[in-house]
Write a protein that holds these residues in place. Structure first.
Motif, PDB file in Angstrom:
ATOM      1  N   LYS A  75     -39.427 -29.920 -33.065  1.00 29.77           N
ATOM      2  CA  LYS A  75     -39.050 -29.345 -31.675  1.00 29.77           C
ATOM      3  C   LYS A  75     -38.209 -30.131 -30.825  1.00 29.77           C
ATOM      4  CE  LYS A  75     -42.669 -27.477 -29.738  1.00 29.77           C
ATOM      5  NZ  LYS A  75     -43.501 -26.868 -28.808  1.00 29.77           N
ATOM      6  N   LYS A  76     -38.636 -31.462 -30.694  1.00 28.84           N
ATOM      7  CA  LYS A  76     -37.927 -32.472 -29.791  1.00 28.84           C
ATOM      8  C   LYS A  76     -36.690 -32.293 -30.125  1.00 28.84           C
ATOM      9  CE  LYS A  76     -37.823 -37.071 -28.132  1.00 28.84           C
ATOM     10  NZ  LYS A  76     -38.135 -38.508 -28.529  1.00 28.84           N
ATOM     11  N   ALA A  77     -36.381 -32.688 -31.526  1.00 23.54           N
ATOM     12  CA  ALA A  77     -34.916 -32.833 -32.067  1.00 23.54           C
ATOM     13  C   ALA A  77     -34.040 -31.661 -31.862  1.00 23.54           C
ATOM     14  CB  ALA A  77     -34.951 -33.128 -33.505  1.00 23.54           C
ATOM     15  N   ARG A  78     -34.624 -30.333 -32.053  1.00 24.63           N
ATOM     16  CA  ARG A  78     -33.810 -29.024 -31.835  1.00 24.63           C
ATOM     17  C   ARG A  78     -33.437 -29.103 -30.273  1.00 24.63           C
ATOM     18  NH1 ARG A  78     -35.833 -24.984 -29.138  1.00 24.63           N
ATOM     19  NH2 ARG A  78     -37.880 -25.353 -29.740  1.00 24.63           N
ATOM     20  N   ILE A  79     -34.292 -29.254 -29.422  1.00 24.36           N
ATOM     21  CA  ILE A  79     -34.241 -29.216 -28.001  1.00 24.36           C
ATOM     22  C   ILE A  79     -33.003 -30.213 -27.610  1.00 24.36           C
ATOM     23  CG2 ILE A  79     -35.250 -29.884 -25.540  1.00 24.36           C
ATOM     24  CD1 ILE A  79     -37.817 -28.504 -26.817  1.00 24.36           C
ATOM     25  N   GLU A  80     -33.256 -31.592 -28.078  1.00 21.79           N
ATOM     26  CA  GLU A  80     -31.951 -32.556 -28.041  1.00 21.79           C
ATOM     27  C   GLU A  80     -30.985 -32.137 -28.307  1.00 21.79           C
ATOM     28  OE1 GLU A  80     -34.853 -36.647 -28.017  1.00 21.79           O
ATOM     29  OE2 GLU A  80     -33.899 -35.967 -29.777  1.00 21.79           O
ATOM     30  N   ASP A  81     -30.913 -31.141 -29.272  1.00 22.70           N
ATOM     31  CA  ASP A  81     -29.491 -30.849 -29.951  1.00 22.70           C
ATOM     32  C   ASP A  81     -28.879 -29.629 -28.959  1.00 22.70           C
ATOM     33  OD1 ASP A  81     -29.437 -32.695 -32.058  1.00 22.70           O
ATOM     34  OD2 ASP A  81     -30.186 -31.373 -33.344  1.00 22.70           O
ATOM     35  N   GLU A  82     -29.706 -29.071 -28.375  1.00 29.42           N
ATOM     36  CA  GLU A  82     -29.263 -27.874 -27.552  1.00 29.42           C
ATOM     37  C   GLU A  82     -28.076 -28.296 -26.421  1.00 29.42           C
ATOM     38  OE1 GLU A  82     -32.548 -26.406 -25.351  1.00 29.42           O
ATOM     39  OE2 GLU A  82     -33.289 -25.334 -27.178  1.00 29.42           O
TER      40      GLU A  82
END
Length: 82
Positions: A75-82
């Motif tokens: 989830k952290k990686a997904r949010i950082e990619d936003e």
């Protein structure tokens, strides 16, 4: 597991600025945590920022949103990619 804010919230606004994923927003009565954005401050703090800053200890684990460490990191990686 995401955090949630209980009705003991005094709307002090302290947690909002501290949340690294902007998971906390103001609602009509109290602030709320978006479980889709809460990463428990994994890799950013030993204790979640909202828990550390809250003057009334109303930021607690939400048993309805259990997640593994692997899920939190994804989830952290997904949010950082936003």
């Amino acid at each position: 597991m995401a955090y949630k804010i209980t009705e003991e919230c005094i709307n002090c606004d302290a947690c909002v600025a501290e949340c690294p994923t902007n998971a906390i927003t103001e609602e009509e009565i109290i602030y709320v945590v978006d479980p889709a954005r809460c990463i428990e401050c994994i890799d950013t703090a030993d204790v979640p920022h909202c828990v550390e800053i809250c003057p009334v200890d109303c930021c607690v684990l939400d048993p309805e949103h259990k997640e593994t460490e692997e899920e939190l990191r994804a989830k952290k990686a997904r949010i950082e990619d936003e």
